[in-house]
Design a protein around this motif. Structure first.
Motif, PDB file in Angstrom:
ATOM      1  N   ASP A   1       0.842  -1.194   0.000  1.00 10.00           N
ATOM      2  CA  ASP A   1       0.000   0.000   0.000  1.00 10.00           C
ATOM      3  C   ASP A   1       0.880   1.248   0.000  1.00 10.00           C
ATOM      4  N   PRO A   2       0.727   2.141  -0.962  1.00 16.16           N
ATOM      5  CA  PRO A   2       1.633   3.289  -1.066  1.00 16.16           C
ATOM      6  C   PRO A   2       1.506   4.293   0.070  1.00 16.16           C
ATOM      7  N   VAL A   3       0.379   4.317   0.765  1.00 16.82           N
ATOM      8  CA  VAL A   3       0.165   5.312   1.808  1.00 16.82           C
ATOM      9  C   VAL A   3       0.657   4.834   3.168  1.00 16.82           C
ATOM     10  N   GLY A   4       0.492   3.545   3.470  1.00 12.17           N
ATOM     11  CA  GLY A   4       0.734   3.053   4.819  1.00 12.17           C
ATOM     12  C   GLY A   4       2.186   2.812   5.183  1.00 12.17           C
ATOM     13  N   VAL A   5       3.072   2.626   4.210  1.00 16.02           N
ATOM     14  CA  VAL A   5       4.460   2.254   4.501  1.00 16.02           C
ATOM     15  C   VAL A   5       5.238   3.463   5.025  1.00 16.02           C
ATOM     16  N   ARG A   6       5.857   3.300   6.202  1.00 16.96           N
ATOM     17  CA  ARG A   6       6.663   4.385   6.769  1.00 16.96           C
ATOM     18  C   ARG A   6       8.153   4.069   6.736  1.00 16.96           C
ATOM     19  N   GLN A   7       8.522   2.749   6.599  1.00 12.34           N
ATOM     20  CA  GLN A   7       9.934   2.372   6.583  1.00 12.34           C
ATOM     21  C   GLN A   7      10.175   1.242   5.592  1.00 12.34           C
ATOM     22  N   VAL A   8      11.250   1.357   4.821  1.00 11.58           N
ATOM     23  CA  VAL A   8      11.723   0.279   3.944  1.00 11.58           C
ATOM     24  C   VAL A   8      13.165  -0.013   4.335  1.00 11.58           C
ATOM     25  N   ASP A   9      13.431  -1.277   4.651  1.00 14.51           N
ATOM     26  CA  ASP A   9      14.750  -1.715   5.102  1.00 14.51           C
ATOM     27  C   ASP A   9      15.206  -2.854   4.194  1.00 14.51           C
ATOM     28  N   LEU A  10      16.176  -2.567   3.312  1.00 15.34           N
ATOM     29  CA  LEU A  10      16.696  -3.555   2.366  1.00 15.34           C
ATOM     30  C   LEU A  10      18.163  -3.808   2.711  1.00 15.34           C
ATOM     31  N   ARG A  11      18.476  -5.016   3.189  1.00 16.41           N
ATOM     32  CA  ARG A  11      19.846  -5.287   3.612  1.00 16.41           C
ATOM     33  C   ARG A  11      20.296  -6.664   3.159  1.00 16.41           C
ATOM     34  N   PHE A  12      21.593  -6.803   3.005  1.00 12.96           N
ATOM     35  CA  PHE A  12      22.217  -8.054   2.569  1.00 12.96           C
ATOM     36  C   PHE A  12      21.657  -8.518   1.214  1.00 12.96           C
ATOM     37  N   ASN A  13      21.243  -7.573   0.386  1.00  9.94           N
ATOM     38  CA  ASN A  13      20.671  -7.935  -0.908  1.00  9.94           C
ATOM     39  C   ASN A  13      21.651  -7.740  -2.063  1.00  9.94           C
ATOM     40  N   ASN A  14      22.868  -7.268  -1.743  1.00  8.73           N
ATOM     41  CA  ASN A  14      23.917  -7.129  -2.746  1.00  8.73           C
ATOM     42  C   ASN A  14      23.442  -6.315  -3.955  1.00  8.73           C
ATOM     43  N   LEU A  15      22.751  -5.209  -3.694  1.00  7.62           N
ATOM     44  CA  LEU A  15      22.156  -4.432  -4.775  1.00  7.62           C
ATOM     45  C   LEU A  15      23.201  -3.684  -5.596  1.00  7.62           C
ATOM     46  N   GLY A  16      24.158  -3.049  -4.907  1.00  6.77           N
ATOM     47  CA  GLY A  16      25.107  -2.214  -5.635  1.00  6.77           C
ATOM     48  C   GLY A  16      24.403  -1.008  -6.226  1.00  6.77           C
ATOM     49  N   LEU A  17      25.172  -0.121  -6.846  1.00 12.74           N
ATOM     50  CA  LEU A  17      24.573   1.067  -7.459  1.00 12.74           C
ATOM     51  C   LEU A  17      23.628   0.703  -8.596  1.00 12.74           C
ATOM     52  N   SER A  18      23.981  -0.338  -9.363  1.00  9.85           N
ATOM     53  CA  SER A  18      23.127  -0.736 -10.484  1.00  9.85           C
ATOM     54  C   SER A  18      21.786  -1.279  -9.984  1.00  9.85           C
ATOM     55  N   GLY A  19      21.821  -2.054  -8.894  1.00  8.53           N
ATOM     56  CA  GLY A  19      20.574  -2.573  -8.341  1.00  8.53           C
ATOM     57  C   GLY A  19      19.721  -1.488  -7.722  1.00  8.53           C
ATOM     58  N   LEU A  20      20.366  -0.551  -7.029  1.00  9.26           N
ATOM     59  CA  LEU A  20      19.618   0.557  -6.440  1.00  9.26           C
ATOM     60  C   LEU A  20      18.962   1.409  -7.521  1.00  9.26           C
TER      61      LEU A  20
ATOM     62  N   VAL B   1      32.310   3.865  -3.738  1.00  8.94           N
ATOM     63  CA  VAL B   1      32.492   5.000  -4.644  1.00  8.94           C
ATOM     64  C   VAL B   1      33.955   5.407  -4.774  1.00  8.94           C
ATOM     65  N   ARG B   2      34.855   4.633  -4.192  1.00  4.47           N
ATOM     66  CA  ARG B   2      36.253   5.062  -4.171  1.00  4.47           C
ATOM     67  C   ARG B   2      36.924   4.932  -5.533  1.00  4.47           C
ATOM     68  N   ARG B   3      36.420   4.060  -6.373  1.00  2.00           N
ATOM     69  CA  ARG B   3      36.969   3.909  -7.722  1.00  2.00           C
ATOM     70  C   ARG B   3      35.802   3.875  -8.715  1.00  2.00           C
ATOM     71  N   LEU B   4      35.238   5.057  -8.946  1.00  2.00           N
ATOM     72  CA  LEU B   4      34.054   5.154  -9.799  1.00  2.00           C
ATOM     73  C   LEU B   4      34.427   5.173 -11.280  1.00  2.00           C
ATOM     74  N   THR B   5      33.721   4.371 -12.062  1.00  2.00           N
ATOM     75  CA  THR B   5      33.803   4.476 -13.513  1.00  2.00           C
ATOM     76  C   THR B   5      32.811   5.553 -13.964  1.00  2.00           C
ATOM     77  N   VAL B   6      32.829   5.876 -15.250  1.00  2.00           N
ATOM     78  CA  VAL B   6      31.908   6.895 -15.775  1.00  2.00           C
ATOM     79  C   VAL B   6      30.460   6.455 -15.564  1.00  2.00           C
ATOM     80  N   GLY B   7      30.189   5.183 -15.812  1.00  2.00           N
ATOM     81  CA  GLY B   7      28.832   4.670 -15.636  1.00  2.00           C
ATOM     82  C   GLY B   7      28.398   4.691 -14.181  1.00  2.00           C
ATOM     83  N   MET B   8      29.321   4.381 -13.282  1.00  2.00           N
ATOM     84  CA  MET B   8      28.995   4.377 -11.854  1.00  2.00           C
ATOM     85  C   MET B   8      28.736   5.791 -11.349  1.00  2.00           C
ATOM     86  N   GLU B   9      29.448   6.758 -11.886  1.00  2.00           N
ATOM     87  CA  GLU B   9      29.220   8.153 -11.497  1.00  2.00           C
ATOM     88  C   GLU B   9      27.794   8.571 -11.839  1.00  2.00           C
ATOM     89  N   GLY B  10      27.329   8.141 -12.997  1.00  2.00           N
ATOM     90  CA  GLY B  10      25.951   8.435 -13.391  1.00  2.00           C
ATOM     91  C   GLY B  10      24.946   7.751 -12.477  1.00  2.00           C
TER      92      GLY B  10
END
Length: 539
Positions: free
Chosen positions: A263-282, A307-316
């Motif tokens: 439900d888009p109105v009722g959610v107050r917190q989203v906790d996503l952990r240990f999902n190995n998302l990376g910048l591309s997943g996020l 972010v210590r060694r960002l490529t051009v794509g990662m910067e975006g």
């Protein structure tokens, strides 16, 4: 009548408690299930809350289920019913939820809905509902909301029920009700057809439903059953309404799939952990959070961001991440723990419209420029909770950190600086600022190589903080062997052997200092698990 003292043996509760005479009578009533059944027709509905709490406290599960099945009010809220009240001083909402009690309550709701569905879809009750007689007829639906939010989920024992187990149990209950509903609908469909397949104009039964407000915790093991339950949510008689959503070890597609069902109105917190998302997943997940118009807390720890060694794509992708965060207009808490964010805090947090009140940046390899930004940002004067654990505050970050604390001194309630390599020298520089955190309630300094003298100085300088209630402190370096490397790392402290006799002596000295300073209301402990740190929503 009030003021009756009752002795109880539960270790987590006071040995002597204050119960009203009404509560004592309620305990007696719920202790005999058959007596309760016979008495319910004559008991005023105003007594249901005290009966419910008495049954929950004494684990009278048959009585608890019966009370839920006959609940006379539209809302049954755990947070309201299990808090400290005039009849019973126990705040059961703060204790580990008993598994059998939770199961009995869920079963009570399922039984209540099953009976109601049967009544609404049976031919006799069908006519009574649409053409009521002068008798009792159909009294309509009573219970409409079951609020199970706020239950504890830390330190589960064999008799308690974890958030994960509650999620699975509720999901299965939803699927059971969905099957029952489908069965009754098929019966109705058959009754609508007369001889030779002519359709009869029977009225459609009034919808039956109960909304269950709950915090959900899902991982790869429970994903399937929760997804099935959420898929039928919109048409089901038992509907899950999520307040806080936590997902671990899920694929990007699975995470997005579940977010879409919430439900888009009722959610107050989203906790996503240990999902190995990376910048591309996020980049894939974050656009789906914008629909949660009341989202106040976003936790993304262990998301494999570096972010210590960002490529051009990662910067975006990093800029896209920042843009998506800026779309969350109600965001007040952000956890980016264990992400390598060196030098990028301004880019990530600079476009947030409202100031953050809770910021968790543990093990984020922060730089002086990050502290410089935070000290000057609109977030710092509003901060109530700050976690900088795992960042090396012993060297070039110390003075920027002191400046940051100074800027947040009037608002900060919770400070975590565990495993920050702070020695007594840095602690001495920190103490004047710490003593000015006038509203501080929680201080975490575990894993820092302090001596016994340093700890005593810390205790002495914080005695004057009126709201301080919990300090998680490290084992003093005096209690380790001579082979402890210097300066020791967090790993050295965690894995090193502690002389228990020396530690016991120092611990007793600290407790004596608290006693002499009339601050026995403050807990000083080395136990990371036994005492929960402050949750943002309880600040």
């Amino acid at each position: 009548m009030r003021g009756v003292r009752v002795k109880r043996g539960a270790m987590s509760r006071p040995a002597v408690a204050m119960h009203s005479l009404v509560f004592l009578c309620a305990q007696k009533v719920v202790s005999h299930y058959t007596t309760l059944q016979d008495a319910l027709d004559f008991i005023p509905k105003e007594l249901y809350p005290v009966l419910f709490k008495a049954a929950f406290l004494d684990k009278r599960t048959p009585s608890l289920q019966q009370l839920v099945e006959t609940w006379p009010f539209p809302v049954l809220s755990f947070q309201k019913l299990l808090r400290k009240c005039q009849h019973c001083e126990y705040a059961l909402i703060r204790e580990k939820p008993n598994k059998l009690c939770i199961q009995a309550i869920i079963l009570g709701v399922v039984t209540y809905l099953t009976k109601l569905l049967e009544e609404r879809h049976s031919s006799k009750r069908y006519r009574a509902f649409h053409f009521p007689s002068k008798g009792k007829g159909d009294k309509g639906q009573r219970l409409k909301v079951l609020d199970m939010t706020g239950l504890q989920d830390e330190g589960q024992g064999p008799e308690s029920m974890s958030l994960w187990s509650r999620t699975v149990t509720l999901a299965k209950a939803c699927l059971d009700i969905s099957k029952q509903q489908s069965k009754y609908m098929r019966r109705t469909s058959k009754r609508r057809k007369g001889p030779y397949s002519t359709t009869l104009t029977l009225p459609i039964p009034h919808p039956v439903w109960v909304d269950v407000w709950v915090d959900l915790f899902v991982n790869s093991t429970s994903y399937g059953v929760l997804k099935d339950a959420l898929q039928v949510n919109s048409i089901n008689a038992l509907r899950l309404r999520c307040r806080d959503f936590r997902a671990e070890e899920l694929s990007i597609a699975s995470t997005v799939g579940l977010l879409e069902f919430l439900d888009p109105v009722g959610v107050r917190q989203v906790d996503l952990r240990f999902n190995n998302l990376g910048l591309s997943g996020l980049r894939v997940v974050l656009p789906h959070l914008a629909k949660f118009t009341n989202l106040a807390s976003l936790k993304l720890p262990y998301s494999n961001i570096d972010v210590r060694r960002l490529t051009v794509g990662m910067e975006g992708s990093l800029q896209y991440f920042a843009n998506q965060l800026s779309r969350l207009k109600c965001l007040k808490e952000l956890n980016l723990g264990s992400s390598r964010l060196s030098g990028k805090l301004r880019q990530l947090l600079g476009d947030l419209h409202s100031p953050l009140e809770s910021l968790e940046l543990a093990f984020c390899y922060l730089l002086p420029s990050d502290f410089a930004y935070l000290s000057q940002s609109h977030h710092t004067p509003a901060l109530k909770k700050l976690d900088l654990s795992g960042n090396n505050l012993s060297d070039v970050l110390l003075h920027p950190f002191l400046g940051l604390l100074t800027e947040s001194a009037s608002t900060l309630l919770h400070l975590d600086i565990m495993e920050c390599r702070l020695l007594d020298t840095q602690l001495n520089a920190l103490l004047p600022v710490l003593s000015r955190l006038s509203r501080l309630r929680y201080l975490g300094v575990f894993g820092n190589p302090f001596s016994a003298v340093g700890l005593k100085n810390l205790l002495h300088r914080t005695l004057g903080l009126p709201d301080l209630r919990l300090v998680i402190y490290p084992y003093p370096v005096d209690c380790y062997g001579e082979d402890l490397p210097w300066p020791p790392t967090s790993s050295n402290l965690l894995n090193g052997a502690v002389d228990e006799e020396k530690f016991s002596r120092i611990s007793n000295e600290l407790q004596q200092m608290l006693l002499s300073g009339n601050r026995t209301d403050v807990v000083w402990t080395t136990n990371l698990c036994r005492h929960n740190s402050l949750d943002y929503f309880s600040l």
